[in-house]
Scaffold this motif. Structure first.
Motif, short mmCIF file in Angstrom:
data_model
loop_
_atom_site.label_atom_id
_atom_site.label_comp_id
_atom_site.label_asym_id
_atom_site.label_seq_id
_atom_site.Cartn_x
_atom_site.Cartn_y
_atom_site.Cartn_z
N GLY A 14 0.72 -1.28 0.10
CA GLY A 14 -0.02 0.00 0.06
C GLY A 14 0.62 1.40 0.05
O GLY A 14 0.30 2.36 0.50
N GLY A 15 2.17 1.24 -0.23
CA GLY A 15 2.94 2.40 -0.33
C GLY A 15 3.24 2.83 -1.86
O GLY A 15 3.70 4.09 -1.85
N VAL A 16 2.91 2.11 -2.89
CA VAL A 16 3.22 2.45 -4.21
C VAL A 16 1.86 1.83 -4.88
O VAL A 16 1.30 1.23 -4.71
N PHE A 17 1.58 3.22 -5.76
CA PHE A 17 0.43 3.06 -6.81
C PHE A 17 0.85 2.99 -8.07
O PHE A 17 1.10 4.22 -8.57
N ILE A 18 1.18 2.05 -8.87
CA ILE A 18 1.83 2.28 -10.06
C ILE A 18 0.81 2.86 -10.93
O ILE A 18 -0.32 2.33 -11.14
N GLN A 19 1.16 3.95 -11.66
CA GLN A 19 0.49 4.82 -12.60
C GLN A 19 0.97 4.61 -14.18
O GLN A 19 1.96 4.19 -14.20
N PRO A 20 0.12 5.11 -15.05
CA PRO A 20 0.65 4.76 -16.50
C PRO A 20 1.98 5.65 -16.60
O PRO A 20 2.84 5.28 -17.49
N GLU A 21 2.25 6.82 -16.00
CA GLU A 21 3.45 7.41 -16.03
C GLU A 21 4.62 6.91 -15.16
O GLU A 21 5.66 7.49 -15.58
N THR A 22 4.34 5.98 -14.46
CA THR A 22 5.51 5.55 -13.43
C THR A 22 6.48 5.06 -14.22
O THR A 22 7.82 5.35 -13.88
N PRO A 23 6.54 4.27 -15.32
CA PRO A 23 7.90 3.77 -15.91
C PRO A 23 8.82 4.95 -16.33
O PRO A 23 9.78 5.04 -16.34
N GLU A 24 7.93 6.15 -16.88
CA GLU A 24 8.82 6.99 -17.50
C GLU A 24 9.43 7.84 -16.49
O GLU A 24 10.44 8.31 -16.70
N GLN A 25 8.54 7.95 -15.51
CA GLN A 25 9.07 9.03 -14.24
C GLN A 25 10.24 8.24 -13.77
O GLN A 25 11.20 8.77 -13.46
N THR A 26 10.18 6.93 -13.69
CA THR A 26 11.28 6.20 -13.24
C THR A 26 12.52 6.24 -13.94
O THR A 26 13.67 6.37 -13.36
N ARG A 27 12.28 6.31 -15.36
CA ARG A 27 13.39 6.24 -16.19
C ARG A 27 13.90 7.63 -16.07
O ARG A 27 15.27 7.85 -16.02
N ARG A 28 13.38 8.71 -15.94
CA ARG A 28 13.75 10.08 -15.76
C ARG A 28 14.79 10.21 -14.49
O ARG A 28 16.04 10.70 -14.71
#
Length: 331
Positions: free
Chosen positions: A198-212
């Motif tokens: 319950g501490g992480v909620f993967i969003q459609p933007e999460t992979p790209e945000q992680t990459r940046r």
């Protein structure tokens, strides 16, 4: 509240100073006795955030709490890391009966949350951090429906397991920009695992945000990201922010300088083989050689892997984050 009186202050400072200095001194004494790594609590300052105060029968302040609210819009990084609507209380509690004072402060906070017109829906949380070893507050926190959710743990210099070598066919090295894709893959695996708690909620933007974010770290020299590879395949990493990149962590502990470990990841099919221990040893040797006095990190209380592992590595709880979801479930 058994004689304790609570009130809300908005645009005024709490008292002329002396009585609130006594409150802070009282809290500081209790913190110092409970845990020498805790910082000195700070006196409430004038801000745009409302301040709750609790006074005893003689009108002396025995607790204060700054209320802060944040809302993360769709697409923002904060939507990945926690509830969209977050209500925070920063408490300073003292006096001869701190448990009672905290109980009154939490009751006042509950009343304030119930008066809010927005931001208290199903995607909200009421949260505060409390010193892990200051157990006098635990009964009040539990009585108001708060649950321990995450831990900020610390390791002092040269603490932890003795240095160990990685498995024979595993190599460990500092990562660079060439490693961006496998590092993002490992981080997303970690994000998917953390969703269970319950501490992480993967969003459609999460992979790209992680990459940046990863690209920014790998673009620095040195990156302070250690990568473990088995026959050329990335199987784990540890990501460190040295003191100049972790200034936000300095006020959380008394020792300085302070560093932060943001990630320690081992691929699921490689766990239990000593890779994580070897990665952390590499990071610890670098931190110790740079005279870093304390290193901090966060992990979810319910994660069955993180707590035992980081304890073996020399880390122990300093702060606990307590929360209740939704915020109006605060009792």
């Amino acid at each position: 509240m058994g004689g304790y009186v609570a009130r809300v202050r908005n645009d005024e400072m709490p008292g002329s100073g002396a009585e609130f200095d006594l409150l802070v001194d009282s809290a500081a004494t209790r913190w110092r006795e409970a845990d020498p790594l805790l910082p000195v609590p700070t006196r409430p300052r004038k801000s745009t955030y409302p301040l709750l105060t609790v006074s005893d029968e003689a009108g002396r302040p025995v607790a204060t709490g700054t209320m802060r609210y944040s809302w993360h819009q769709p697409g923002e990084v904060g939507r990945t890391w926690g509830m969209a609507d977050q209500h925070w209380l920063t408490p300073v509690v003292g006096g001869p009966d701190p448990g009672r004072a905290l109980d009154s402060l939490l009751s006042s906070w509950r009343d304030q949350l119930r008066q809010l017109p927005t931001g208290t829906g199903s995607e909200s949380a009421a949260q505060l951090t409390w010193p892990a070893r200051d157990v006098v507050g635990v009964p009040a926190l539990q009585a108001h429906g708060l649950q321990p959710y995450s831990v900020l743990a610390a390791r002092e210099r040269r603490r932890g397991v003795p240095p160990s070598l990685p498995p024979r066919d595993v190599t460990i090295r500092l990562a660079d920009m060439q490693d961006l894709a496998p590092i993002v893959s490992l981080l997303m695996e970690e994000h998917r695992y953390e969703e269970f708690f319950g501490g992480v909620f993967i969003q459609p933007e999460t992979p790209e945000q992680t990459r940046r974010v990863a690209a920014r770290a790998l673009g620095r020299s040195p990156s302070w990201v250690w990568l473990a590879e088995r026959r050329g395949r990335a199987v784990g990493l540890v990501w460190v922010s040295p003191p100049d990149r972790a200034r936000w962590a300095a006020p959380l502990v008394r020792a300085a300088p302070a560093a932060h470990i943001g990630y320690g990841v081992v691929a699921e099919d490689e766990r239990g083989r000593g890779i994580g221990t070897a990665l952390v040893n590499e990071a610890h040797q670098a931190l110790d050689s740079h005279n870093v006095q304390v290193t901090v990190l966060n992990y979810a209380m319910m994660n069955p892997l993180s707590g035992p592992f980081w304890n073996r590595m020399g880390y122990r709880p300093v702060w606990t984050t307590w929360e209740v979801r939704p915020s109006l479930a605060l009792r």
